[in-house]
Motif scaffolding. Structure first.
Motif, PDB file in Angstrom:
ATOM      1  N   ARG A  15      66.555  11.869 -12.914  1.00 52.73           N
ATOM      2  CA  ARG A  15      67.206  12.929 -12.752  1.00 52.73           C
ATOM      3  C   ARG A  15      66.288  14.078 -13.438  1.00 52.73           C
ATOM      4  O   ARG A  15      66.144  15.329 -13.124  1.00 52.73           O
ATOM      5  N   THR A  16      65.555  13.713 -14.764  1.00 51.53           N
ATOM      6  CA  THR A  16      64.880  14.502 -15.304  1.00 51.53           C
ATOM      7  C   THR A  16      63.481  15.294 -14.723  1.00 51.53           C
ATOM      8  O   THR A  16      62.797  16.299 -15.185  1.00 51.53           O
ATOM      9  N   THR A  70      63.251  16.485 -22.978  1.00 51.01           N
ATOM     10  CA  THR A  70      63.822  16.522 -21.680  1.00 51.01           C
ATOM     11  C   THR A  70      65.370  15.812 -21.446  1.00 51.01           C
ATOM     12  O   THR A  70      66.280  16.055 -21.007  1.00 51.01           O
ATOM     13  N   CYS A  71      65.157  14.426 -22.110  1.00 47.13           N
ATOM     14  CA  CYS A  71      66.160  13.765 -21.900  1.00 47.13           C
ATOM     15  C   CYS A  71      67.332  14.045 -22.348  1.00 47.13           C
ATOM     16  O   CYS A  71      68.419  13.630 -21.984  1.00 47.13           O
ATOM     17  N   ARG A  89      68.467  17.027 -22.939  1.00 44.28           N
ATOM     18  CA  ARG A  89      69.161  18.055 -22.223  1.00 44.28           C
ATOM     19  C   ARG A  89      69.922  17.615 -20.726  1.00 44.28           C
ATOM     20  O   ARG A  89      70.969  17.855 -20.281  1.00 44.28           O
ATOM     21  N   HIS A  90      69.398  16.300 -20.450  1.00 42.06           N
ATOM     22  CA  HIS A  90      70.076  15.668 -19.236  1.00 42.06           C
ATOM     23  C   HIS A  90      71.151  14.731 -19.827  1.00 42.06           C
ATOM     24  O   HIS A  90      71.691  14.014 -18.903  1.00 42.06           O
ATOM     25  N   ASN A 129      77.717  24.196 -20.716  1.00 44.61           N
ATOM     26  CA  ASN A 129      77.317  22.758 -21.410  1.00 44.61           C
ATOM     27  C   ASN A 129      78.527  22.852 -22.894  1.00 44.61           C
ATOM     28  O   ASN A 129      78.827  21.735 -23.133  1.00 44.61           O
ATOM     29  N   GLU A 156      69.097  23.373 -11.623  1.00 42.72           N
ATOM     30  CA  GLU A 156      68.681  22.637 -12.844  1.00 42.72           C
ATOM     31  C   GLU A 156      69.878  22.345 -13.645  1.00 42.72           C
ATOM     32  O   GLU A 156      70.010  21.200 -14.336  1.00 42.72           O
ATOM     33  N   ARG A 205      71.765  19.496 -12.028  1.00 38.82           N
ATOM     34  CA  ARG A 205      70.786  18.201 -12.433  1.00 38.82           C
ATOM     35  C   ARG A 205      71.161  17.623 -13.841  1.00 38.82           C
ATOM     36  O   ARG A 205      71.095  16.453 -13.905  1.00 38.82           O
ATOM     37  N   ARG A 206      71.054  18.705 -14.765  1.00 43.06           N
ATOM     38  CA  ARG A 206      71.608  18.086 -16.229  1.00 43.06           C
ATOM     39  C   ARG A 206      72.919  17.883 -16.297  1.00 43.06           C
ATOM     40  O   ARG A 206      73.227  17.184 -17.433  1.00 43.06           O
ATOM     41  N   TRP A 212      75.316  19.900 -16.789  1.00 45.53           N
ATOM     42  CA  TRP A 212      75.845  20.871 -17.718  1.00 45.53           C
ATOM     43  C   TRP A 212      77.006  21.630 -16.873  1.00 45.53           C
ATOM     44  O   TRP A 212      77.850  22.257 -17.439  1.00 45.53           O
TER      45      TRP A 212
END
Length: 510
Positions: free
Chosen positions: A135-136, A163-164, A166-167, A435, A457, A460-461, A463
């Motif tokens: 997903r990242t 990045t990870c 955030r996801h 989030n 985005e 995808r995260r 949130w």
């Protein structure tokens, strides 16, 4: 009698001592992976472990880091048992500066629950759930085709962890893994690249050690004993901070004074420099030359390459060649809020965020006091002026601004109302409010709407549970009677037609 400068090394001694106690407490809060699970990596199908059916983990290793199969199994089992989608693995034995950097960057007591915290760790080895990694956008492969990745640089692992995290906002953690052999000690240059990546938006933190050393030197002639004590405390600080949990690699403590000082001196070079935006206007930001490069097979998500920036510049030049008139509608003679015709010019403005050309007039209604842009932006103008603000070239800066503190989001979410079933955040940006609001309303479903790509985005995260991209009045009919709460934070004043937005909210509310 001690001269005024002589108190500087005394203050340095006190500061080093107090900071060592604080950092030692952080290291002591990091969990240790002790037991070795002899089962297969990724979980055995049919086992009683509720996390056994999770997708397998992908292991990302910095160059020179070694991990045996039995320790890999222990790490996998720990991550499954604790529900970690991202787990930074900390070697029990590290060079002196790596111990200090880890303790300075991460507060383990709040790291996992802090949904906006930066992804941080030892940058040696990271376990990532395959589905999360897919997903990242850091890899081109999907979750079923991912394999372990080795020979990454520590600076690249900075970008990976950021990045990870955030996801996997509430399922990222770190743990000490005895048996994990860390990278070889470096001469300070690796540390420099890590600091430039990790502190790209916090330049002051890169020079604080150098300021401490300068204070010691300034007072050395006036108070040599205190200066010697401060230097000794600084030299032994990694041992004191690591305690019984993290050990300094043999031989590195002796050289650490020179290694750490060399890195501090190098920090003074390459501070954030003035760069230019898409249209040539100056702006402040991290020097692209110091940012981690996207390696094979990991690529940097969300950061534009020089080629992409050049393409955007060409696109903007082509659009500007057609003039600015099409970006504005015809001026109004009446107030869009009350219909009154007593209008006067309140001010003239320009684009102060990105420096895009254009002058914008704001009129004030004498009847109701409403101030509005006149003429307002056309749909084409909205696309032109909002582009690269929330996403594209401006994504990294907006991420830093919106993610600076959870406080404002918690304040907005802390309402004395019955538990909402569904909440729609209109103008949701990148989903930061949704989030954080989950910590207040963990059972509420949060959706969000915006015109920018950042809202996709956010989905995808995870949130937001569902993202809608477009204009609220255009989508409202599809959302009729679905939401218990609709929020519009820093949104309504930016809209073309506030009354239409409020009509849309009335329609979407249950």
């Amino acid at each position: 009698m001690v001269r005024r400068r002589g108190w500087l090394p005394v203050a340095a001694c006190v500061g080093i001592g107090l900071n060592s106690i604080r950092l030692r407490g952080r290291v002591g809060a990091i969990d240790v992976i002790e037991s070795v699970d002899h089962g297969p990596p990724g979980g055995a199908p049919g086992s009683d472990d509720p996390h056994a059916q999770r997708p397998p983990y992908v292991l990302l290793l910095a160059s020179g880091v070694r991990l045996g199969p039995e320790h890999r199994r222990a790490a996998d089992a720990y991550a499954r048992r604790h529900g970690c989608e991202v787990l930074d693995l900390v070697p029990a034995e590290m060079s002196a500066h790596r111990i200090l950097d880890l303790a300075r960057m991460v507060d383990p007591s709040t790291y996992r629950s802090a949904r906006l915290a930066r992804g941080r760790g030892a940058f040696q080895a990271v376990l990532v759930d395959a589905e999360v990694l897919a997903r990242t956008g850091l890899t081109t492969a999907d979750s079923t085709d991912l394999t372990d990745l080795t020979d990454l640089t520590e600076a690249e692992l900075v970008a990976v962890l950021e990045t990870c995290k955030r996801h996997a906002a509430a399922s990222t953690d770190l743990a000490v893994l005895p048996g994990l052999v860390g990278a070889e000690p470096d001469d300070g240059r690796t540390r420099l690249s890590v600091h430039r990546a990790a502190y790209a938006w916090e330049p002051a933190r890169r020079v604080l050690p150098a300021l401490r050393d300068a204070a010691i030197l300034l007072g050395a002639t006036s108070n040599p004993l205190a200066a010697l004590a401060a230097v000794t405390m600084s030299w032994l600080q990694p041992v004191a901070v690591g305690g019984s949990r993290l050990w300094v690699t043999p031989g590195t403590l002796r050289r650490s004074m020179l290694t750490r000082r060399r890195g501090a001196l190098l920090q003074l070079v390459g501070m954030p420099s003035r760069t230019r935006d898409l249209l040539g206007a100056p702006t402040i930001g991290p020097d692209p030359a110091t940012c981690p490069r996207a390696p094979r097979p990991i690529r940097t998500a969300g950061r534009l390459t020089p080629t992409e920036i050049a393409e955007k510049r060409s696109q903007y030049r082509r659009e500007l060649a057609g003039g600015l008139d099409r970006f504005l509608e015809s001026p109004r003679t009446t107030c869009p809020w009350c219909g009154g015709n007593d209008l006067s010019v309140r001010m003239n403005g320009r684009d102060v965020s990105q420096g895009k050309p254009g002058r914008f007039r704001y009129d004030r209604c004498g009847d109701c006091g409403h101030v509005f842009q006149n003429p307002r932006l056309s749909f084409e103008g909205l696309d032109f002026y909002y582009r690269d603000f929330y996403d594209g070239l401006g994504a990294a800066m907006i991420e830093e601004v919106f993610g600076f503190s959870p406080g404002p989001y918690l304040h907005r979410a802390s309402l004395s109302i019955p538990t909402p079933r569904r909440w729609l955040d209109v103008g949701g940006g990148h989903g930061h409010f949704c989030n954080v609001a989950r910590t207040v309303w963990p059972t509420t479903s949060f959706d969000a709407l915006d015109i920018g790509a950042g809202i996709e985005e956010a989905e995808r995260r995870r949130w937001v549970d569902r993202a809608y991209r477009g204009l609220f009045p255009d989508i409202a009919a599809d959302l009729a009677d679905q939401y218990d709460v609709i929020s519009m934070f820093h949104y309504l004043e930016h809209t073309r037609d506030p009354l239409a937005e409020l009509d849309a909210a009335a329609l979407a509310l249950a």
